[in-house]
Design a protein around this motif. Structure first.
Motif, PDB file in Angstrom:
ATOM      1  N   ASP A 349       4.102   2.812  -1.333  1.00 22.39           N
ATOM      2  CA  ASP A 349       2.696   2.555  -1.608  1.00 22.39           C
ATOM      3  C   ASP A 349       2.413   2.797  -3.096  1.00 22.39           C
ATOM      4  O   ASP A 349       2.628   3.897  -3.597  1.00 22.39           O
ATOM      5  CB  ASP A 349       1.848   3.485  -0.751  1.00 22.39           C
ATOM      6  CG  ASP A 349       0.389   3.105  -0.776  1.00 22.39           C
ATOM      7  OD1 ASP A 349      -0.075   2.545   0.226  1.00 22.39           O
ATOM      8  OD2 ASP A 349      -0.281   3.362  -1.798  1.00 22.39           O
ATOM      9  N   TYR A 351      -0.260   3.112  -4.911  1.00 28.11           N
ATOM     10  CA  TYR A 351      -1.288   4.091  -5.298  1.00 28.11           C
ATOM     11  C   TYR A 351      -0.699   5.506  -5.253  1.00 28.11           C
ATOM     12  O   TYR A 351      -0.792   6.276  -6.200  1.00 28.11           O
ATOM     13  CB  TYR A 351      -2.471   3.978  -4.331  1.00 28.11           C
ATOM     14  CG  TYR A 351      -3.810   4.419  -4.866  1.00 28.11           C
ATOM     15  CD1 TYR A 351      -3.933   5.532  -5.699  1.00 28.11           C
ATOM     16  CD2 TYR A 351      -4.969   3.718  -4.535  1.00 28.11           C
ATOM     17  CE1 TYR A 351      -5.175   5.934  -6.177  1.00 28.11           C
ATOM     18  CE2 TYR A 351      -6.214   4.111  -5.004  1.00 28.11           C
ATOM     19  CZ  TYR A 351      -6.308   5.219  -5.824  1.00 28.11           C
ATOM     20  OH  TYR A 351      -7.526   5.606  -6.290  1.00 28.11           O
ATOM     21  N   ILE A 352      -0.064   5.815  -4.111  1.00 27.86           N
ATOM     22  CA  ILE A 352       0.542   7.135  -3.932  1.00 27.86           C
ATOM     23  C   ILE A 352       1.635   7.343  -4.974  1.00 27.86           C
ATOM     24  O   ILE A 352       1.750   8.413  -5.588  1.00 27.86           O
ATOM     25  CB  ILE A 352       1.149   7.248  -2.510  1.00 27.86           C
ATOM     26  CG1 ILE A 352       0.094   6.981  -1.445  1.00 27.86           C
ATOM     27  CG2 ILE A 352       1.830   8.594  -2.309  1.00 27.86           C
ATOM     28  CD1 ILE A 352      -0.901   8.080  -1.232  1.00 27.86           C
ATOM     29  N   TYR A 374     -10.855  -3.505   2.927  1.00 30.20           N
ATOM     30  CA  TYR A 374     -11.114  -2.198   2.326  1.00 30.20           C
ATOM     31  C   TYR A 374      -9.839  -1.473   1.897  1.00 30.20           C
ATOM     32  O   TYR A 374      -9.876  -0.649   0.986  1.00 30.20           O
ATOM     33  CB  TYR A 374     -11.938  -1.327   3.274  1.00 30.20           C
ATOM     34  CG  TYR A 374     -13.382  -1.764   3.369  1.00 30.20           C
ATOM     35  CD1 TYR A 374     -14.269  -1.511   2.324  1.00 30.20           C
ATOM     36  CD2 TYR A 374     -13.852  -2.455   4.475  1.00 30.20           C
ATOM     37  CE1 TYR A 374     -15.581  -1.921   2.388  1.00 30.20           C
ATOM     38  CE2 TYR A 374     -15.173  -2.877   4.553  1.00 30.20           C
ATOM     39  CZ  TYR A 374     -16.034  -2.603   3.507  1.00 30.20           C
ATOM     40  OH  TYR A 374     -17.334  -3.017   3.564  1.00 30.20           O
ATOM     41  N   SER A 375      -8.712  -1.778   2.544  1.00 30.32           N
ATOM     42  CA  SER A 375      -7.457  -1.159   2.122  1.00 30.32           C
ATOM     43  C   SER A 375      -7.057  -1.682   0.753  1.00 30.32           C
ATOM     44  O   SER A 375      -6.773  -0.913  -0.169  1.00 30.32           O
ATOM     45  CB  SER A 375      -6.345  -1.470   3.113  1.00 30.32           C
ATOM     46  OG  SER A 375      -6.534  -0.748   4.281  1.00 30.32           O
ATOM     47  N   LEU A 376      -7.060  -3.004   0.614  1.00 31.72           N
ATOM     48  CA  LEU A 376      -6.679  -3.593  -0.665  1.00 31.72           C
ATOM     49  C   LEU A 376      -7.698  -3.263  -1.754  1.00 31.72           C
ATOM     50  O   LEU A 376      -7.346  -3.119  -2.924  1.00 31.72           O
ATOM     51  CB  LEU A 376      -6.525  -5.111  -0.515  1.00 31.72           C
ATOM     52  CG  LEU A 376      -5.295  -5.553   0.278  1.00 31.72           C
ATOM     53  CD1 LEU A 376      -5.401  -7.018   0.679  1.00 31.72           C
ATOM     54  CD2 LEU A 376      -4.019  -5.315  -0.527  1.00 31.72           C
ATOM     55  N   LYS A 378      -9.029  -0.557  -2.422  1.00 29.76           N
ATOM     56  CA  LYS A 378      -8.716   0.713  -3.086  1.00 29.76           C
ATOM     57  C   LYS A 378      -7.874   0.483  -4.328  1.00 29.76           C
ATOM     58  O   LYS A 378      -7.945   1.257  -5.284  1.00 29.76           O
ATOM     59  CB  LYS A 378      -7.942   1.623  -2.130  1.00 29.76           C
ATOM     60  CG  LYS A 378      -8.705   2.088  -0.918  1.00 29.76           C
ATOM     61  CD  LYS A 378      -7.787   2.899  -0.007  1.00 29.76           C
ATOM     62  CE  LYS A 378      -8.450   3.155   1.340  1.00 29.76           C
ATOM     63  NZ  LYS A 378      -7.514   3.790   2.276  1.00 29.76           N
ATOM     64  N   LEU A 379      -7.044  -0.571  -4.305  1.00 25.27           N
ATOM     65  CA  LEU A 379      -6.139  -0.844  -5.430  1.00 25.27           C
ATOM     66  C   LEU A 379      -6.860  -1.482  -6.616  1.00 25.27           C
ATOM     67  O   LEU A 379      -6.235  -1.871  -7.592  1.00 25.27           O
ATOM     68  CB  LEU A 379      -4.996  -1.752  -4.957  1.00 25.27           C
ATOM     69  CG  LEU A 379      -4.089  -1.136  -3.883  1.00 25.27           C
ATOM     70  CD1 LEU A 379      -3.107  -2.158  -3.355  1.00 25.27           C
ATOM     71  CD2 LEU A 379      -3.336   0.065  -4.448  1.00 25.27           C
ATOM     72  N   SER A 381      -9.926   0.102  -7.549  1.00 23.31           N
ATOM     73  CA  SER A 381     -11.009   1.067  -7.743  1.00 23.31           C
ATOM     74  C   SER A 381     -10.908   1.779  -9.091  1.00 23.31           C
ATOM     75  O   SER A 381      -9.845   1.808  -9.707  1.00 23.31           O
ATOM     76  CB  SER A 381     -10.985   2.099  -6.618  1.00 23.31           C
ATOM     77  OG  SER A 381      -9.818   2.879  -6.715  1.00 23.31           O
ATOM     78  N   LEU A 382     -12.028   2.355  -9.478  1.00 24.57           N
ATOM     79  CA  LEU A 382     -12.076   3.125 -10.718  1.00 24.57           C
ATOM     80  C   LEU A 382     -10.996   4.199 -10.719  1.00 24.57           C
ATOM     81  O   LEU A 382     -10.263   4.363 -11.696  1.00 24.57           O
ATOM     82  CB  LEU A 382     -13.468   3.767 -10.832  1.00 24.57           C
ATOM     83  CG  LEU A 382     -13.741   4.562 -12.098  1.00 24.57           C
ATOM     84  CD1 LEU A 382     -13.722   3.655 -13.313  1.00 24.57           C
ATOM     85  CD2 LEU A 382     -15.089   5.281 -11.993  1.00 24.57           C
ATOM     86  N   ASN A 383     -10.891   4.927  -9.616  1.00 22.71           N
ATOM     87  CA  ASN A 383      -9.898   5.999  -9.550  1.00 22.71           C
ATOM     88  C   ASN A 383      -8.483   5.449  -9.685  1.00 22.71           C
ATOM     89  O   ASN A 383      -7.622   6.083 -10.293  1.00 22.71           O
ATOM     90  CB  ASN A 383     -10.033   6.769  -8.227  1.00 22.71           C
ATOM     91  CG  ASN A 383      -9.047   7.917  -8.140  1.00 22.71           C
ATOM     92  OD1 ASN A 383      -7.923   7.739  -7.687  1.00 22.71           O
ATOM     93  ND2 ASN A 383      -9.438   9.082  -8.626  1.00 22.71           N
ATOM     94  N   ASN A 487     -16.570  -0.888  -9.223  1.00 21.17           N
ATOM     95  CA  ASN A 487     -15.939  -0.686  -7.912  1.00 21.17           C
ATOM     96  C   ASN A 487     -15.351   0.713  -7.811  1.00 21.17           C
ATOM     97  O   ASN A 487     -14.431   1.075  -8.539  1.00 21.17           O
ATOM     98  CB  ASN A 487     -14.836  -1.725  -7.704  1.00 21.17           C
ATOM     99  CG  ASN A 487     -14.265  -1.675  -6.304  1.00 21.17           C
ATOM    100  OD1 ASN A 487     -15.020  -1.597  -5.327  1.00 21.17           O
ATOM    101  ND2 ASN A 487     -12.952  -1.677  -6.190  1.00 21.17           N
ATOM    102  N   ARG A 488     -15.904   1.498  -6.909  1.00 19.93           N
ATOM    103  CA  ARG A 488     -15.373   2.848  -6.666  1.00 19.93           C
ATOM    104  C   ARG A 488     -14.953   2.975  -5.215  1.00 19.93           C
ATOM    105  O   ARG A 488     -15.416   2.234  -4.351  1.00 19.93           O
ATOM    106  CB  ARG A 488     -16.443   3.897  -6.985  1.00 19.93           C
ATOM    107  CG  ARG A 488     -16.792   4.006  -8.466  1.00 19.93           C
ATOM    108  CD  ARG A 488     -17.624   5.276  -8.688  1.00 19.93           C
ATOM    109  NE  ARG A 488     -18.584   5.445  -7.613  1.00 19.93           N
ATOM    110  CZ  ARG A 488     -19.882   5.221  -7.732  1.00 19.93           C
ATOM    111  NH1 ARG A 488     -20.387   4.853  -8.875  1.00 19.93           N
ATOM    112  NH2 ARG A 488     -20.680   5.393  -6.698  1.00 19.93           N
ATOM    113  N   LEU A 489     -14.104   3.965  -4.936  1.00 25.32           N
ATOM    114  CA  LEU A 489     -13.648   4.176  -3.558  1.00 25.32           C
ATOM    115  C   LEU A 489     -14.827   4.422  -2.623  1.00 25.32           C
ATOM    116  O   LEU A 489     -14.789   4.062  -1.455  1.00 25.32           O
ATOM    117  CB  LEU A 489     -12.705   5.383  -3.500  1.00 25.32           C
ATOM    118  CG  LEU A 489     -11.354   5.186  -4.180  1.00 25.32           C
ATOM    119  CD1 LEU A 489     -10.644   6.520  -4.333  1.00 25.32           C
ATOM    120  CD2 LEU A 489     -10.507   4.209  -3.395  1.00 25.32           C
ATOM    121  N   GLN A 492     -16.789   0.615  -2.734  1.00 25.91           N
ATOM    122  CA  GLN A 492     -15.984  -0.580  -2.424  1.00 25.91           C
ATOM    123  C   GLN A 492     -16.831  -1.843  -2.545  1.00 25.91           C
ATOM    124  O   GLN A 492     -16.739  -2.754  -1.702  1.00 25.91           O
ATOM    125  CB  GLN A 492     -15.372  -0.455  -1.024  1.00 25.91           C
ATOM    126  CG  GLN A 492     -14.323   0.632  -0.961  1.00 25.91           C
ATOM    127  CD  GLN A 492     -12.912   0.095  -0.832  1.00 25.91           C
ATOM    128  OE1 GLN A 492     -12.597  -1.002  -1.275  1.00 25.91           O
ATOM    129  NE2 GLN A 492     -12.028   0.880  -0.259  1.00 25.91           N
TER     130      GLN A 492
END
Lengths: 506, 504
Positions: A349, A351-352, A374-376, A378-379, A381-383, A487-489, A492
């Motif tokens: 993954d 992100y991890i 919503y899973s994609l 996250k990739l 997102s600001l974080n 876009n933040r977690l 979204q």
């Protein structure tokens, strides 16, 4: 005698009824197939009905040239109608992609079927004319003919197509048609000449249709691939996605979960534009990171620079990278890039991985699927971008595939604005990729020691990119969107924009 | 696999007969904290801030955290109690300070608003409701209401908006957090005398979806439903949180896979080498100007005598009545709702895909409060198995009776109970469930029944004893939320060290 004659008449009239039903079914099958495969159903149905009726007329006209063995001819025509009509949809399905003159074959089938059905009625009337009073004959024949037509037109859309499918319907009625011929062979064996030969022909036709009927699903599956204009040459479902590779002429296409990933005809535009701007701007390109991009096509472009010492590709799907390391068609596309000793492939993954990674990179190429859930999301997102920043060297360049600024301007500028919160220099650009449409990227530099117009190095032999970045970062008004959120977690918002924009197109 | 776990109620019940061995050991410590929940841990932190390090915290369970504890399996951590913290009110500087210390607030922006860590705010989508056979976004019933329902919802939320910002003549918010900061306005406090249901009727509300929604909210925060909860508490749920710490007026919450255990863990660092776990305090009294506390060591089966200058009873009042004399009279007015939590490991969570799996998943008109998706706050693309935690509060008129029944039923019963409640939205869930862990909390949380929050019992229970034994617990505020316990811990230490008292 009278009783026996009555049976003879009714048998033939029943045959008329079946012929009429089957004839109309074949016509409807042809019309449905034509509108299914060629589109424009009004035109297709209109033409097919016209041609069918016209050819029935021709058949009727030619019936006068049949004078001998009328009953035998009638049964033979019955077999022929069943065989041709029944197989018509199979042949049409299979030939759709490979034959340029599909329409010609389609209308040939309609014509032949119409012609044969057209022959039958006058033929029948000729057979019966000496045995029945003319007035009764005409009225009975046409009554059964039209009842059959009504039955067919009601059954076809309500029962037959939903239950049997188009191919199954035509084969099924082919079998009914032929079984009438078989029944006639047995019941009228005294009136017929060489009834056993006729019977053999009929039974053979029936078996042929039955075999096709049994395998109709497989034929359909095979032809479905052709239906989309492409041969499916490879399919594989990994735990993460369904990979489908298709081939048509010189074009190979890769679909992930039914979304086009690339077309071999124009992917060079997408991948040159993805890789070369960032590679030419970055301060250094020794250590390059690719996130996503398991097809190895971006890596192929990266390896065109001699200064590259190490490429790390992180892709979740081992099935995907394995395929692009081993399949000879595919390694031909990526020039075996994933097996290059400079390249390390990590299946995990992203992100991890990025959160735990300690190494720092000169260039990062981020090529994830569009943010369609919503899973994609996250990739994008600001974080996530803050995390990426922690694994980049100062003045590193990062590029992100950012969906289409034309189809999804809000999504496009949302990603761009989010990246702006993290990196000191951010820009956007776009290219035209025929199989995708107008496609865009967000590019950022992690510092101020280089600019978007700096060209620190060039690769030879590019087909598309000319190292003039300022030719690609101009956006016309229809590709601009304002008032966009980051876009933040926890919001979204991108997934919402994306859904709203692409949802409109579907 | 099914497991039935819970707080150590059997050991606790030994307080009734007190058949503990005589102390064989003695500990001398200036400050003793009894109870390792959020109030006790917050007191430990406040001691630390005051430069006091010679304190000891004693806890019955084998870990600190109280209701803010968690479990963990192969796939995820999961809460065994409290699982979120709403964004704090902007005026709650103590809490903001704590969140900043623990990097939950990363910085303050140019306008002075706190910037919360994106990873600790609930990820989107945060809530969904299964209503009229469809999942819809948010927990307020929307799609499928009658127009009259929508109008009532609108009217209700308008009233709550007014309550949220309204202040009394004393210039205090009518509803505030911590609760003791709320205005003394008589008219508002009178709301504590009636039930939320009464208030609903008095205000001419009739909508069934609205009734159900308020019932859900009351149970969510207090364990008690609309029929039994005080109207003041019910309104406090909506009006206490000012939603003013972000520029967007967010009503979002902070959450973690392990729930509020994350916050407890931050506080635990102040108790390093200062805690005694598996110890049940069974007697506390003042003697010769000292406080003597006796505790039973459940591991070694021995007892210990702790001699302290001051003691903070950060334990609930239903326990304190057995430890300290003369407390039974007012303790009978403290009611605690039992809770049941069930954590399920499922291969998949099929539903009708009308709205994607969210953090909080509520089923309209179900028995329970729905479930939390424990892996929601992870950034992974995929999870091998999904872990969800189902919540159920035993809202009833007779909580004691309910509690007795709770411990009678076996694990198979509870498993079926939970699955049946979830089947409304996930018909196949039983097939896909491979593990169920049921966790029972006999005294889940203090229940603000009418008359309790501003009643006499609470006032009396709060009084310190000879400036030696002090009390700090969320049951002394009347509502069981992190903020109350957190402030209870701070205030009690301030009272001991600085002699300041907080009025109420």
């Amino acid at each position: 005698m009278g009783k026996k004659f009555l049976r003879f008449e009714f048998l033939l009239l029943f045959a008329v009824f079946i012929i009429a039903t089957c004839g109309l079914i074949y016509e409807l099958v042809a019309g449905t197939l034509a509108s299914y495969l060629l589109g424009d159903s009004v035109k297709q149905f209109s033409f097919i009905i016209g041609v069918y009726l016209f050819s029935m007329g021709i058949g009727s006209f030619f019936s006068k040239f049949f004078n001998k063995n009328l009953l035998n001819t009638f049964v033979e025509i019955e077999i022929l109608v069943g065989l041709i009509g029944g197989l018509s949809s199979v042949v049409l399905f299979l030939l759709f992609e490979s034959v340029g003159s599909f329409q010609f074959i389609l209308y040939l089938f309609v014509f032949v079927t119409g012609f044969l059905v057209g022959l039958e009625i006058p033929l029948l009337m000729n057979i019966l004319k000496d045995r029945v009073e003319f007035k009764d004959l005409v009225s009975n024949v046409f009554t059964f003919d039209y009842i059959g037509a009504l039955l067919a037109s009601i059954l076809f859309p309500l029962v037959l197509v939903p239950k049997l499918g188009i191919m199954g319907t035509s084969l099924f009625f082919g079998m009914i048609n032929v079984s009438i011929a078989i029944a006639l062979c047995f019941l009228l064996k005294r009136e017929l000449k060489k009834p056993s030969l006729l019977r053999a022909k009929a039974i053979f036709s029936f078996v042929l249709l039955l075999v096709f009927f049994i395998f109709s699903n497989d034929i359909l599956a095979y032809s479905e691939g052709k239906l989309y204009g492409e041969n499916i040459i490879y399919t594989n479902s990994t735990p993460y996605q369904r990979i489908v590779l298709t081939h048509n002429k010189s074009d190979y296409r890769l679909y992930l979960n039914n979304n086009l990933q690339f077309s071999s005809a124009d992917e060079y535009r997408y991948h040159e534009a993805l890789v070369h701007p960032a590679m030419s701007m970055a301060k250094s390109v020794e250590n390059v990171l690719v996130l996503g991009g398991g097809d190895g096509l971006a890596v192929r472009e990266i390896l065109k620079y001699k200064d590259v010492k190490k490429v790390t590709l992180v892709d979740l799907d081992e099935g995907m990278t394995k395929l692009f390391k081993t399949n000879s068609v595919l390694t031909n596309f990526n020039q075996n890039s994933l097996n290059n000793p400079k390249v390390t492939v990590i299946n995990t993954d992203a992100y991890i991985w990025a959160k735990n990674n300690k190494e720092k990179y000169d260039v990062a190429i981020i090529d994830f699927p569009d943010p369609s859930n919503y899973s994609l999301g996250k990739l994008y997102s600001l974080n996530f971008y803050q995390t990426i920043k922690t694994i980049l060297k100062p003045n590193a360049a990062v590029v992100i595939q950012t969906t289409s600024p034309y189809f999804a301007p809000k999504s496009f500028w949302c990603i761009n604005k989010t990246v702006m919160q993290v990196f000191p220099q951010v820009d956007a650009y776009h290219v035209y990729v025929p199989s995708f449409g107008e496609w865009g990227y967000t590019i950022a530099i992690n510092g101020f020691r280089t600019t978007f117009n700096t060209v620190n190095r060039k690769a030879d032999g590019l087909k598309f990119y000319n190292y003039q970045f300022d030719r690609f970062n101009y956006f016309t008004n229809d590709m601009i969107s304002n008032q966009i959120e980051i876009n933040r977690l926890d919001n979204q918002i991108l997934v919402r924009y994306f859904d709203e924009e692409w949802g409109k197109l579907q | 696999m099914i497991r039935l776990l819970g707080t150590k109620h059997l050991l606790g019940h030994r307080l009734w007969i007190k058949d503990f061995p005589k102390p064989t050991k003695q500990i001398q410590i200036p400050y003793l904290i009894v109870g390792g929940g959020i109030s006790g841990l917050s007191a430990a932190r406040q001691f630390h801030k005051k430069g006091i390090s010679d304190f000891l915290i004693v806890e019955l369970e084998n870990h600190l955290g109280g209701n803010s504890s968690n479990g963990e399996n192969k796939y995820s951590k999961y809460p065994l109690g409290a699982h979120y913290l709403p964004l704090p009110n902007f005026q709650d500087k103590e809490l903001l300070q704590f969140l900043e210390e623990e990097k939950i607030i990363l910085k303050y922006d140019e306008k002075g608003f706190p910037v919360f860590d994106e990873l600790q705010l609930t990820f989107a989508p945060d809530e969904r409701l299964f209503y009229k056979n469809n999942w819809q976004e948010g927990v307020v019933p929307k799609e499928g209401n009658l127009i009259s329902d929508d109008l009532e919802f609108e009217k209700f939320f308008k009233k709550m908006d007014v309550f949220r910002t309204a202040k009394g003549e004393d210039q205090k918010y009518l509803f505030d957090i911590p609760l003791h900061l709320s205005s003394k306005d008589e008219k508002t406090r009178a709301l504590d005398k009636i039930t939320m249901k009464q208030w609903f009727t008095d205000n001419h509300f009739t909508s069934e979806p609205l009734y159900n929604y308020i019932d859900y909210c009351c149970k969510d925060d207090f364990g008690l439903g609309i029929e039994y909860v005080s109207a003041w508490a019910g309104i406090h749920y909506f009006a206490g949180r000012k939603q003013d710490s972000t520029p967007e007026k967010h009503d979002s919450v902070l959450t973690w896979p392990e729930g509020n255990s994350c916050l407890a863990n931050h506080l635990k660092k102040y108790t390093k080498d200062k805690s005694l776990k598996n110890h049940l305090v069974y007697e506390v009294k003042v003697e010769n100007n000292k406080v003597i506390a006796k505790a039973f060591d459940d591991v070694n089966k021995t007892s210990v005598e702790i001699i302290a200058n001051k003691v903070i009873m950060a334990s609930p009042q239903f326990v304190n009545q057995y430890l300290i004399n003369d407390r039974k009279a007012f303790t009978k007015d403290f009611h605690y709702t039992p809770w049941l939590l069930a954590t399920l490991v499922v291969n998949d969570l099929f539903d009708n895909f009308s709205f994607p799996l969210s953090w909080d998943n509520v089923i309209y008109d179900a028995k329970g409060l729905g479930y939390v998706y424990d892996q929601h706050q992870t950034v992974n693309q995929v999870q091998d198995k999904k872990v969800i935690t189902y919540y159920y509060s035993f809202s009833s008129a007779d909580l004691k009776k309910t509690r007795k029944e709770l411990y009678k039923k076996d694990k198979e019963y509870w498993k079926q109970f939970v699955l049946n409640d979830l089947k409304v939205a996930h018909p196949d869930i039983e097939e896909y469930t491979e593990d169920v862990e049921v966790f029972l909390l006999g005294h889940g949380m203090i229940s603000p029944a009418p008359g309790f929050i501003f009643g006499e019992a609470k006032k009396q229970a709060k009084q310190n004893i000879q400036n030696k034994i002090y009390f700090a617990h969320s049951d002394l505020s009347g509502i069981s939320i992190f903020e109350e316990a957190f402030h209870q811990g701070i205030n009690v230490v301030n009272e001991i060290v600085d002699g300041t008292t907080v009025d109420s």
